[in-house]
Motif scaffolding. Sequence first.
Motif, mmCIF file in Angstrom:
data_model
loop_
_atom_site.group_PDB
_atom_site.id
_atom_site.type_symbol
_atom_site.label_atom_id
_atom_site.label_comp_id
_atom_site.label_asym_id
_atom_site.label_seq_id
_atom_site.Cartn_x
_atom_site.Cartn_y
_atom_site.Cartn_z
ATOM 1 N N ALA A 272 0.829 -1.208 0.000
ATOM 2 C CA ALA A 272 0.000 0.000 0.000
ATOM 3 C C ALA A 272 0.863 1.258 0.000
ATOM 4 O O ALA A 272 0.565 2.228 -0.712
ATOM 5 C CB ALA A 272 -0.923 -0.004 1.220
ATOM 6 N N ALA A 273 1.933 1.251 0.786
ATOM 7 C CA ALA A 273 2.810 2.421 0.831
ATOM 8 C C ALA A 273 3.554 2.599 -0.485
ATOM 9 O O ALA A 273 3.708 3.719 -0.983
ATOM 10 C CB ALA A 273 3.799 2.280 1.985
ATOM 11 N N SER A 274 4.012 1.507 -1.077
ATOM 12 C CA SER A 274 4.722 1.595 -2.357
ATOM 13 C C SER A 274 3.800 2.070 -3.467
ATOM 14 O O SER A 274 4.215 2.812 -4.360
ATOM 15 C CB SER A 274 5.318 0.232 -2.721
ATOM 16 N N THR A 275 2.539 1.649 -3.418
ATOM 17 C CA THR A 275 1.569 2.122 -4.401
ATOM 18 C C THR A 275 1.368 3.624 -4.282
ATOM 19 O O THR A 275 1.211 4.325 -5.289
ATOM 20 C CB THR A 275 0.232 1.388 -4.217
ATOM 21 N N GLY A 276 1.409 4.130 -3.058
ATOM 22 C CA GLY A 276 1.258 5.568 -2.857
ATOM 23 C C GLY A 276 2.337 6.386 -3.526
ATOM 24 O O GLY A 276 2.111 7.553 -3.873
ATOM 25 N N GLY A 277 3.503 5.777 -3.715
ATOM 26 C CA GLY A 277 4.571 6.488 -4.411
ATOM 27 C C GLY A 277 4.196 6.894 -5.819
ATOM 28 O O GLY A 277 4.755 7.846 -6.377
ATOM 29 N N GLN A 278 3.244 6.168 -6.425
ATOM 30 C CA GLN A 278 2.796 6.509 -7.774
ATOM 31 C C GLN A 278 2.068 7.844 -7.824
ATOM 32 O O GLN A 278 1.989 8.470 -8.879
ATOM 33 C CB GLN A 278 1.835 5.436 -8.301
ATOM 34 N N MET A 279 1.493 8.249 -6.693
ATOM 35 C CA MET A 279 0.707 9.491 -6.672
ATOM 36 C C MET A 279 1.471 10.663 -6.067
ATOM 37 O O MET A 279 0.972 11.790 -6.044
ATOM 38 C CB MET A 279 -0.582 9.288 -5.871
ATOM 39 N N LEU A 280 2.666 10.411 -5.542
ATOM 40 C CA LEU A 280 3.414 11.459 -4.849
ATOM 41 C C LEU A 280 4.437 12.093 -5.790
ATOM 42 O O LEU A 280 5.269 11.389 -6.367
ATOM 43 C CB LEU A 280 4.129 10.866 -3.626
ATOM 44 N N PRO A 281 4.393 13.404 -5.993
ATOM 45 C CA PRO A 281 5.378 14.071 -6.853
ATOM 46 C C PRO A 281 6.800 13.885 -6.314
ATOM 47 O O PRO A 281 6.970 13.582 -5.122
ATOM 48 C CB PRO A 281 4.957 15.544 -6.769
ATOM 49 N N PRO A 282 7.836 14.027 -7.178
ATOM 50 C CA PRO A 282 7.741 14.632 -8.504
ATOM 51 C C PRO A 282 7.484 13.671 -9.669
ATOM 52 O O PRO A 282 7.066 14.101 -10.735
ATOM 53 C CB PRO A 282 9.124 15.268 -8.687
ATOM 54 N N VAL A 283 7.754 12.372 -9.530
ATOM 55 C CA VAL A 283 7.717 11.501 -10.702
ATOM 56 C C VAL A 283 6.315 10.942 -10.940
ATOM 57 O O VAL A 283 5.797 10.976 -12.045
ATOM 58 C CB VAL A 283 8.742 10.349 -10.562
#
Length: 636
Positions: A272-283
């Motif tokens: 769940a936390a790693s998936t959140g990285g998809q929505m967190l800028p900058p990438v």
Amino acid sequence: MLDAPGQEVAAGAVKVRGAALWTVKILGTVYALYYIVTAQAGLQSPQAHRGLYIGGATILILLLFPGRRGRERTSVPFYDWVLAGLAAVSSVYFVFFYPDMVGRAGLPTTTDIVMGALIIALSIEVTRRTVGWTLAIIGLASIVYVFAGPWMPGLLIHRGHGVDRFVASQFMSFGGVFGLVADIFATFVLLFIFFGTILERSGAAQFFIDLPYAIAGRFRGGPAKAAILVSALMGSISGSAVANVMTTGTFTIPLMKRVGYRKEFAGGVETAASTGGQMLPPVMGAGAFIIAEFTRTPYTTIVLVSIVPALLYFVTVYLLVDFEALKKNLAGVPSDELERPLDVLKRGWYLFLPVGVIFWLILADYSPAFAAFWGIIAGLAVGFVPYQGRRMGARDVFDAMWQGSVKSLAVAGVVGTIGVVLGVLNLTGLGLKFTDLVVAASGGRLLVALILVTLASWVLGAGLTATSSYVIVAILAAPALEQLGLSLLVAHLIIFWVSQDANLTPPICIAAFAAASIADAKPMATGFESWKLGRGLYIVPLLMAYSPLIGGTPMEVAQTAGTALIGIYGLCAGTSQYLLRRTRWWETGLLVVGGGLLIAPGWTTNLTGTGLMALAWVLQGGLRRTGRKVTEVAAS
């Protein structure tokens, strides 16, 4: 930006030996350098920019991915060398003869048709090798649809097209294999993959693990909370849930198990936390770049409006982890086993500089490609400063180049086929018909349309990567959501968010399965845990749709975020069945309903929701506890 097959590629590249390995290393390095240099020096030509991206990726995939999945090999069979040669010929033909093809005004020669058929067939084959049959079958079905239009039923009927028209649209223009998606991935996504690979080699990856553990490790259930911070930092740069799980999960999951979390829950937290990285800028994975192009919105705007929603998602995961720690009475890591945060920060503060460079240049309205180039340069610079006694050498730079190219194949493998699908939608007019279908099926009700879009992304996500699922659903459904009253930007952001459930929603949730392999847990049970922990994927899009969270004034965004935080707290407490103690069924109901009302916009709903949550707190003995604390303070 890696999906599950990317890990197989990385492993496969090591197993391949001899001529194939050196071909991969040399081609991968040249491939990386070409796109890094052109990000600063400018494009040679649009056809070279797109053609070399598709051609180079196709060659590397054919050399590294076996034709039969699950089959290990140390050498490349002759037929894959032949296919790689054909990929080179067809892509080079496109690069050099594109002006002539444009001059022929859509009237292909026999050579055009042969070259076009080759690159289309190879695009579908490399998709099959990287992500499996689902998207490949969609690509094949779209091709059949082009020719079978007159015999299709209902809304699917169209006049049909011949081979000449199909090849002209898919190969002789920028509307098919070498279309917008290829341009986005070659211009932006590829560079940020190289940036992430450079940071991994520079020591930043280890620093981004050390610092969160020093900060959060000592708190209740500390390793899980630190895992959230680690994955947020790493995911915002790598932009890939699976790559994030495999990078940070090997460290975070064992520590979570050590303090008492169930192994399935530990794997779910990491997913769940790693998936959140998809929505967190900058990438933000590939999503931010695609959203920017599809909506004609500046990349800077995408980054800025995504920060608050992403933080709300991570708060949701954090609260669910905290309530689990409360229920299980889990402690953190003993302080004598942790470094002081200030000591870690003093040791590696400079490793934040590459990310800072990217943020600064993006906020200064430079292009993402320009920002990525200077981020890579900054990553190389800090890599030569030792961190924990290790620094980058020339070999590390070389390896980062070709391995970055290899890591990009997981997304590159789907680009050509997605281009074919989108080209067919435009050629046949199916995209416009699908919009009418969604509006009609929803009865003009936005909530129903959102549910239909979420279900569509879940179905596609069972067989596609999150990026592929987003692109296809966005092309088909975003115009429908816009018709129902959403702005185009909000429609795309909602679809992008719900498409991320491909990483953590059963029955096929690749990131969760990767975490389960590290946790030695049951894959499907880990998937269900990650789905429960990732419920913010559905809460935040509702806020986007029904509140000014996106596009509102700073005051409106702050007010929405504030009430949403209280509501999220209530929802997390209710669904965890724990507030001050385990909740009874009526207390659970009060928390869930109250939290839901606080998510909904409007003062009436917010005040009612606050009252219901306050009542649950009182029933849990909140007043007695507060009174005891006041008495204790007075007595002291």
